[in-house]
Scaffold this motif. Structure first.
Motif, PDB file in Angstrom:
ATOM      1  N   GLY A   1       0.824  -1.099  -0.208  1.00 51.12           N
ATOM      2  CA  GLY A   1      -0.439  -0.133   0.310  1.00 51.12           C
ATOM      3  C   GLY A   1       0.869   1.648  -0.019  1.00 51.12           C
ATOM      4  N   LYS A   2       0.385   2.237   0.653  1.00 49.85           N
ATOM      5  CA  LYS A   2       1.237   3.266   0.585  1.00 49.85           C
ATOM      6  C   LYS A   2       0.834   3.824   2.100  1.00 49.85           C
ATOM      7  CE  LYS A   2      -2.437   6.563  -1.550  1.00 49.85           C
ATOM      8  NZ  LYS A   2      -2.795   7.309  -2.815  1.00 49.85           N
ATOM      9  N   HIS A   3       1.211   5.018   2.491  1.00 49.91           N
ATOM     10  CA  HIS A   3       1.227   5.577   4.058  1.00 49.91           C
ATOM     11  C   HIS A   3       1.060   7.624   3.594  1.00 49.91           C
ATOM     12  CE1 HIS A   3       1.288   6.320   8.645  1.00 49.91           C
ATOM     13  NE2 HIS A   3       1.847   6.971   7.721  1.00 49.91           N
ATOM     14  N   TRP A   4       0.508   7.737   4.271  1.00 54.30           N
ATOM     15  CA  TRP A   4      -0.156   9.677   3.567  1.00 54.30           C
ATOM     16  C   TRP A   4      -0.747  10.178   5.582  1.00 54.30           C
ATOM     17  CZ3 TRP A   4      -3.879  12.166   4.415  1.00 54.30           C
ATOM     18  CH2 TRP A   4      -3.943  13.135   3.472  1.00 54.30           C
ATOM     19  N   GLU A   5      -0.420  11.161   5.701  1.00 52.95           N
ATOM     20  CA  GLU A   5      -1.002  11.864   6.664  1.00 52.95           C
ATOM     21  C   GLU A   5      -0.477  12.640   6.301  1.00 52.95           C
ATOM     22  OE1 GLU A   5       1.493  11.543  10.252  1.00 52.95           O
ATOM     23  OE2 GLU A   5       1.882   8.724   9.949  1.00 52.95           O
ATOM     24  N   SER A   6      -1.183  14.457   6.670  1.00 49.76           N
ATOM     25  CA  SER A   6      -0.872  15.735   6.869  1.00 49.76           C
ATOM     26  C   SER A   6       0.921  15.833   5.905  1.00 49.76           C
ATOM     27  CB  SER A   6      -1.758  16.212   7.401  1.00 49.76           C
ATOM     28  OG  SER A   6      -1.113  16.520   8.783  1.00 49.76           O
ATOM     29  N   ASP A   7       0.805  15.205   6.849  1.00 50.33           N
ATOM     30  CA  ASP A   7       2.544  15.696   6.484  1.00 50.33           C
ATOM     31  C   ASP A   7       3.717  14.815   6.144  1.00 50.33           C
ATOM     32  OD1 ASP A   7       2.919  14.312   9.089  1.00 50.33           O
ATOM     33  OD2 ASP A   7       4.334  16.019   9.870  1.00 50.33           O
ATOM     34  N   LEU A   8       3.033  13.824   5.746  1.00 54.50           N
ATOM     35  CA  LEU A   8       3.900  12.551   5.757  1.00 54.50           C
ATOM     36  C   LEU A   8       3.189  11.894   4.319  1.00 54.50           C
ATOM     37  CD1 LEU A   8       6.651  10.779   6.395  1.00 54.50           C
ATOM     38  CD2 LEU A   8       4.561   9.318   8.558  1.00 54.50           C
ATOM     39  N   GLU A   9       4.008  11.722   3.440  1.00 47.28           N
ATOM     40  CA  GLU A   9       3.381  10.352   2.182  1.00 47.28           C
ATOM     41  C   GLU A   9       4.640   9.910   1.936  1.00 47.28           C
ATOM     42  OE1 GLU A   9       2.074  10.515  -2.241  1.00 47.28           O
ATOM     43  OE2 GLU A   9       2.284  12.277  -1.345  1.00 47.28           O
ATOM     44  N   ILE A  10       4.570   8.393   1.619  1.00 49.48           N
ATOM     45  CA  ILE A  10       5.219   7.298   1.097  1.00 49.48           C
ATOM     46  C   ILE A  10       4.467   6.582   0.249  1.00 49.48           C
ATOM     47  CG2 ILE A  10       6.699   5.116   1.937  1.00 49.48           C
ATOM     48  CD1 ILE A  10       6.638   6.534   4.922  1.00 49.48           C
ATOM     49  N   ASP A  11       4.909   6.719  -0.703  1.00 50.39           N
ATOM     50  CA  ASP A  11       4.205   6.272  -1.799  1.00 50.39           C
ATOM     51  C   ASP A  11       3.928   4.354  -2.378  1.00 50.39           C
ATOM     52  OD1 ASP A  11       4.441   9.276  -2.899  1.00 50.39           O
ATOM     53  OD2 ASP A  11       6.232   8.797  -4.264  1.00 50.39           O
ATOM     54  N   VAL A  12       5.501   3.953  -1.479  1.00 47.64           N
ATOM     55  CA  VAL A  12       5.142   2.168  -1.051  1.00 47.64           C
ATOM     56  C   VAL A  12       5.564   2.231  -0.297  1.00 47.64           C
ATOM     57  CG1 VAL A  12       6.072   0.571  -2.701  1.00 47.64           C
ATOM     58  CG2 VAL A  12       5.270   1.723  -4.127  1.00 47.64           C
ATOM     59  N   LEU A  13       4.465   1.182   0.482  1.00 48.32           N
ATOM     60  CA  LEU A  13       4.800   0.744   1.761  1.00 48.32           C
ATOM     61  C   LEU A  13       3.969  -1.057   1.432  1.00 48.32           C
ATOM     62  CD1 LEU A  13       6.001   1.103   4.985  1.00 48.32           C
ATOM     63  CD2 LEU A  13       3.871   2.184   5.788  1.00 48.32           C
ATOM     64  N   THR A  14       5.702  -1.359   2.135  1.00 51.40           N
ATOM     65  CA  THR A  14       5.032  -3.143   1.803  1.00 51.40           C
ATOM     66  C   THR A  14       5.352  -3.489   3.451  1.00 51.40           C
ATOM     67  OG1 THR A  14       7.141  -3.861   1.668  1.00 51.40           O
ATOM     68  CG2 THR A  14       5.601  -3.383  -0.178  1.00 51.40           C
ATOM     69  N   LYS A  15       4.472  -4.981   3.954  1.00 56.10           N
ATOM     70  CA  LYS A  15       4.862  -5.508   5.013  1.00 56.10           C
ATOM     71  C   LYS A  15       4.859  -6.747   4.352  1.00 56.10           C
ATOM     72  CE  LYS A  15       2.950  -7.026   9.717  1.00 56.10           C
ATOM     73  NZ  LYS A  15       2.131  -6.798  10.045  1.00 56.10           N
ATOM     74  N   ASN A  16       6.639  -7.222   4.601  1.00 55.91           N
ATOM     75  CA  ASN A  16       6.833  -8.663   3.848  1.00 55.91           C
ATOM     76  C   ASN A  16       6.413  -9.843   5.238  1.00 55.91           C
ATOM     77  OD1 ASN A  16       7.836  -6.898   1.521  1.00 55.91           O
ATOM     78  ND2 ASN A  16       9.459  -6.522   2.806  1.00 55.91           N
ATOM     79  N   ILE A  17       6.679 -10.942   4.209  1.00 52.98           N
ATOM     80  CA  ILE A  17       6.449 -11.813   5.433  1.00 52.98           C
ATOM     81  C   ILE A  17       8.507 -12.337   6.301  1.00 52.98           C
ATOM     82  CG2 ILE A  17       5.377 -13.133   3.364  1.00 52.98           C
ATOM     83  CD1 ILE A  17       7.597 -14.956   2.971  1.00 52.98           C
ATOM     84  N   ASP A  18       9.181 -11.888   6.223  1.00 51.81           N
ATOM     85  CA  ASP A  18      10.086 -11.617   6.564  1.00 51.81           C
ATOM     86  C   ASP A  18      10.322 -11.227   7.591  1.00 51.81           C
ATOM     87  OD1 ASP A  18      10.662  -9.834   5.210  1.00 51.81           O
ATOM     88  OD2 ASP A  18      13.268 -10.077   4.529  1.00 51.81           O
ATOM     89  N   GLY A  19       8.694 -10.234   7.777  1.00 49.75           N
ATOM     90  CA  GLY A  19       9.707  -9.131   9.223  1.00 49.75           C
ATOM     91  C   GLY A  19       9.798  -7.889   8.480  1.00 49.75           C
ATOM     92  N   SER A  20      10.641  -7.423   7.177  1.00 52.43           N
ATOM     93  CA  SER A  20      10.687  -6.448   6.554  1.00 52.43           C
ATOM     94  C   SER A  20       9.559  -5.488   5.556  1.00 52.43           C
ATOM     95  CB  SER A  20      12.124  -6.625   6.123  1.00 52.43           C
ATOM     96  OG  SER A  20      11.337  -7.495   4.635  1.00 52.43           O
ATOM     97  N   HIS A  21      10.502  -3.800   5.331  1.00 55.15           N
ATOM     98  CA  HIS A  21       9.316  -3.468   5.001  1.00 55.15           C
ATOM     99  C   HIS A  21      10.021  -2.576   3.975  1.00 55.15           C
ATOM    100  CE1 HIS A  21       7.539  -3.944   9.236  1.00 55.15           C
ATOM    101  NE2 HIS A  21       5.912  -3.647   8.479  1.00 55.15           N
ATOM    102  N   TRP A  22       9.005  -2.559   2.862  1.00 53.50           N
ATOM    103  CA  TRP A  22       9.784  -1.417   1.304  1.00 53.50           C
ATOM    104  C   TRP A  22       9.437  -0.547   1.925  1.00 53.50           C
ATOM    105  CZ3 TRP A  22      13.643  -3.577  -0.858  1.00 53.50           C
ATOM    106  CH2 TRP A  22      14.044  -4.586  -1.390  1.00 53.50           C
ATOM    107  N   PHE A  23      10.049   0.790   2.001  1.00 52.07           N
ATOM    108  CA  PHE A  23       9.949   2.369   1.257  1.00 52.07           C
ATOM    109  C   PHE A  23       9.703   2.384   0.173  1.00 52.07           C
ATOM    110  CE2 PHE A  23      10.327   1.402   6.401  1.00 52.07           C
ATOM    111  CZ  PHE A  23       8.961   1.743   6.662  1.00 52.07           C
ATOM    112  N   GLY A  24       8.711   2.970  -0.449  1.00 51.99           N
ATOM    113  CA  GLY A  24       9.091   3.003  -1.223  1.00 51.99           C
ATOM    114  C   GLY A  24       9.107   4.552  -2.243  1.00 51.99           C
ATOM    115  N   GLU A  25       9.719   5.468  -3.124  1.00 57.46           N
ATOM    116  CA  GLU A  25       9.533   6.397  -3.767  1.00 57.46           C
ATOM    117  C   GLU A  25       9.148   6.580  -5.370  1.00 57.46           C
ATOM    118  OE1 GLU A  25       8.505  10.544  -3.728  1.00 57.46           O
ATOM    119  OE2 GLU A  25       9.091   9.057  -1.866  1.00 57.46           O
TER     120      GLU A  25
END
Length: 144
Positions: free
Chosen positions: A57-81
């Motif tokens: 998905g993505k993450h959005w708040e009034s002062d924060l935007e992350i275009d790509v955010l994943t939760k992965n099976i190994d416990g890691s997370h992808w943060f993407g622009e």
């Protein structure tokens, strides 16, 4: 296409493209590029990223935007622009993404990984850093 159907059918497709499509293509691509990037992760994670995402998905708040955010099976997370720009991207964009990653809720900050999607490529300095730090760089040509 439909409003220009007569022109296209009469053999003026190049005119339609040059006058009506090309001037608006960047704006259109900016709007859909984030979705294309998330679909890329969903489709090519096994071949390219080697880590299966449980959620994309993505993450959005009034002062924060992350275009790509994943939760992965190994416990890691992808943060993407994701940006549809006409110039190569430098380390400042990666630094900005890393800074934004520290602002998400705690459970999403564990084991961050970074991925940048840009239309026009990356500077040599960013390519070198990405190679050293395991950051994925994906150009528009890689997506299509």
């Amino acid at each position: 296409m439909l409003p220009n159907r007569s022109l296209i059918e009469s053999g003026n497709a190049d005119l339609v493209y040059q006058q009506m499509i090309a001037p608006n293509l960047s704006q259109y691509m900016e709007e859909i590029f984030e979705d294309v990037c998330r679909q890329y992760i969903e489709r090519y994670w096994e071949e390219k990223l080697k880590i299966a995402p449980k959620q994309i998905g993505k993450h959005w708040e009034s002062d924060l935007e992350i275009d790509v955010l994943t939760k992965n099976i190994d416990g890691s997370h992808w943060f993407g622009e994701c940006k549809w720009w006409n110039a190569p991207v430098g380390q400042n964009i990666l630094n900005h993404l890393i800074g934004n990653a520290t602002k998400v809720p705690g459970q999403w900050r564990r084991n961050p990984r970074y991925i940048l999607f840009f239309a026009s490529g990356f500077t040599e300095a960013l390519k070198q850093r990405a190679e050293e730090e395991g950051i994925f760089l994906i150009e528009a040509a890689d997506l299509f």
